[in-house]
Design an enzyme around this catalytic site. Structure first.
Site, mmCIF file in Angstrom:
data_model
loop_
_atom_site.group_PDB
_atom_site.id
_atom_site.type_symbol
_atom_site.label_atom_id
_atom_site.label_comp_id
_atom_site.label_asym_id
_atom_site.label_seq_id
_atom_site.Cartn_x
_atom_site.Cartn_y
_atom_site.Cartn_z
ATOM 1 N N ASN A 76 -5.249 -4.715 8.538
ATOM 2 C CA ASN A 76 -4.227 -3.555 8.600
ATOM 3 C C ASN A 76 -4.147 -3.164 9.971
ATOM 4 O OD1 ASN A 76 -3.722 -3.718 5.762
ATOM 5 N ND2 ASN A 76 -5.971 -2.536 5.688
ATOM 6 N N SER A 99 1.234 -0.720 -0.414
ATOM 7 C CA SER A 99 0.351 -1.536 0.141
ATOM 8 C C SER A 99 -0.015 -3.175 -0.399
ATOM 9 C CB SER A 99 -0.990 -0.794 0.206
ATOM 10 O OG SER A 99 -1.457 -0.761 -1.114
ATOM 11 N N LYS A 139 -5.541 2.282 9.517
ATOM 12 C CA LYS A 139 -4.607 1.163 9.742
ATOM 13 C C LYS A 139 -3.922 0.977 11.021
ATOM 14 C CE LYS A 139 -5.059 1.033 4.838
ATOM 15 N NZ LYS A 139 -5.102 1.690 3.689
ATOM 16 N N GLU A 180 3.776 6.043 -2.758
ATOM 17 C CA GLU A 180 3.743 5.529 -1.546
ATOM 18 C C GLU A 180 5.063 5.321 -0.774
ATOM 19 O OE1 GLU A 180 1.023 2.087 -1.241
ATOM 20 O OE2 GLU A 180 0.084 2.772 -3.272
ATOM 21 N N HIS A 216 -1.422 3.629 -5.031
ATOM 22 C CA HIS A 216 -2.860 3.403 -4.555
ATOM 23 C C HIS A 216 -3.856 4.093 -5.380
ATOM 24 C CE1 HIS A 216 -6.316 3.716 -1.807
ATOM 25 N NE2 HIS A 216 -6.052 2.251 -1.572
ATOM 26 N N ASP A 229 2.556 9.056 0.660
ATOM 27 C CA ASP A 229 1.344 8.166 1.323
ATOM 28 C C ASP A 229 2.009 7.250 2.350
ATOM 29 O OD1 ASP A 229 -0.821 6.961 2.067
ATOM 30 O OD2 ASP A 229 -1.622 6.862 0.118
#
Ligand SMILES: *Cc1c(COP(=O)(O)O)cnc(C)c1O
Length: 388
Positions: A47, A181, A240, A177, A133, A206
């Site tokens: 990341n 991800s 990240k 998000e 997440h 997020d």
């Protein structure tokens, strides 16, 4: 007498049987090259999108803070753990994200738990994207609010749920998000904010993976779609693209003041370590002053997307991400196949993770790109994927 832990062996056996068993592998990383079990691999599993985790200025800032303030903060922020650099980092994050104020937590996971559980309770409603997440889902659980997941990115479904349920609750929080991800797709933030406004709902976004990557300043997807000035709860991580450790919430002055009193994961947890704080602050400055890494990253993203189109990997057009991002996921039929794909790529010098349930509902290869990848790295990846 019966052993109270005798359930562990069969539970582990079940995990093995499903090909879900995992073990962390020690590795070292430098630029885009990782060394895993003595093998040098091109790293498509990190990341560290902008390569800042190893930037000399970031390391120097961490070292200086370590020497100045010691290894630990030694107390919670409200007791004895608050340092000037915490304040400086929060100011910088608020400016970067276009909010009034910010609060830094010990991790992104804790920022989500703390923020969600503070702003809603049993009297309230949470509507969350089904692919959110784990930290967002567990934050909802911890809050005690009535929680309904809407189908991934389905704004029509979200509208229906608001229409049917919103009036039965005191407050409502929509949780998503921005860059997902494990899927690499993006939430339609303007549509979501419009719905939220119509139904008097709060919105928590997020930006863990979008920060440092999207918008000309690197602020994230919220800024890319011109929504930074909206009333929003923006959360993210320092771990990240920022290459450090920690998490944050950005929002109105009043929201942040409230969280300082009511976010349990902030009040009752030791302040972020000085080295992590200073490293994140240095990375934040670099993101805003040096755009070259982000430009490199986007060149590689374009190259990979063009290449995948030629490979016709996306047989089902609905799986093709509409908007490119550094996260590219390629679905596999099952957990066993994704593991064998990952091993095959490993034998070709490519480190690509196979993501399996229960992390995701369906197994997939997850490729993440970074600024340090070269044109040749992407060509090697495409050749490897072509073999599969
Ligand atoms: C990684 C991640 C987090 C957690 O952040 P940490 O700082 O690693 O705890 C939260 N949300 C999303 C979407 C993430 O990908």
């Amino acid at each position: 007498m019966q052993d109270p832990y005798d359930w562990l062996a069969p539970a582990l056996k079940t995990i093995h049987r499903a090909h879900w068993y995992r073990q962390p592998q020690p590795s070292t990383c430098k630029g885009a090259i990782a060394t895993v079990q003595g093998r040098e691999l091109i790293n498509f599993a990190s990341n560290n999108y902008l390569g800042l985790a190893h930037h000399p200025a970031v390391i120097q800032a961490g070292q200086t803070a370590l020497e100045t303030w010691g290894s630990g903060a030694t107390g919670s922020r409200l007791l004895s753990g608050h340092r000037q650099i915490h304040h400086d980092l929060e100011q910088a994050l608020a400016t970067f994200k276009g909010g009034e104020a910010a609060l830094v937590f010990s991790s992104g996971y804790l920022a989500n738990l703390g923020a969600i559980a503070a702003v809603v309770d049993q009297r309230d409603l949470i509507l969350g994207d089904a692919y959110n997440h784990s930290s967002l889902k567990n934050g909802a659980k911890l809050s005690g609010a009535h929680t309904i997941n809407y189908p991934h990115l389905d704004m029509a479904a979200l509208g229906q749920l608001l229409h049917h349920h919103r009036h039965q609750y005191r407050r409502c929080l929509i949780v998503t998000e921005s860059l997902f991800s494990m899927d690499g797709d993006l939430a339609p933030i303007p549509t979501l904010l419009k719905l939220a406004q119509d139904f008097q709902a709060m919105v928590l976004v997020d930006e863990a993976h979008a920060t440092g990557v999207f918008s000309p300043r690197g602020s994230g997807w919220v800024e890319e779609v011109n929504c930074s000035d909206q009333l929003l709860i923006q959360v993210g991580t320092l771990s990240k693209a920022l290459g450090s450790l920690g998490g944050y919430v950005v929002g109105s002055q009043m929201l942040i003041e409230f969280l300082r009193h009511r976010a349990a994961t902030w009040v009752y947890s030791t302040a972020l370590s000085p080295a992590d704080t200073a490293a994140a602050l240095a990375a934040l400055n670099l993101i805003q002053t040096n755009h070259q890494p982000r430009e490199n990253l986007w060149q590689r993203i374009d190259q990979l997307h063009q290449g995948l189109k030629k490979l016709e990997w996306f047989h089902n057009p609905s799986l093709t991400p509409e908007i490119p991002s550094p996260i590219v996921c390629l679905t596999a039929p099952d957990a066993q196949t994704v593991l064998s794909w990952s091993h095959t790529l490993g034998d070709r010098g490519l480190w690509v993770s196979g993501i399996r349930p229960p992390t995701v509902p369906h197994s997939r290869l997850r490729i993440s790109l970074m600024a340090h990848h070269t044109k040749a790295d992407i060509e090697a990846l495409l050749a490897g994927l072509g073999q599969l």
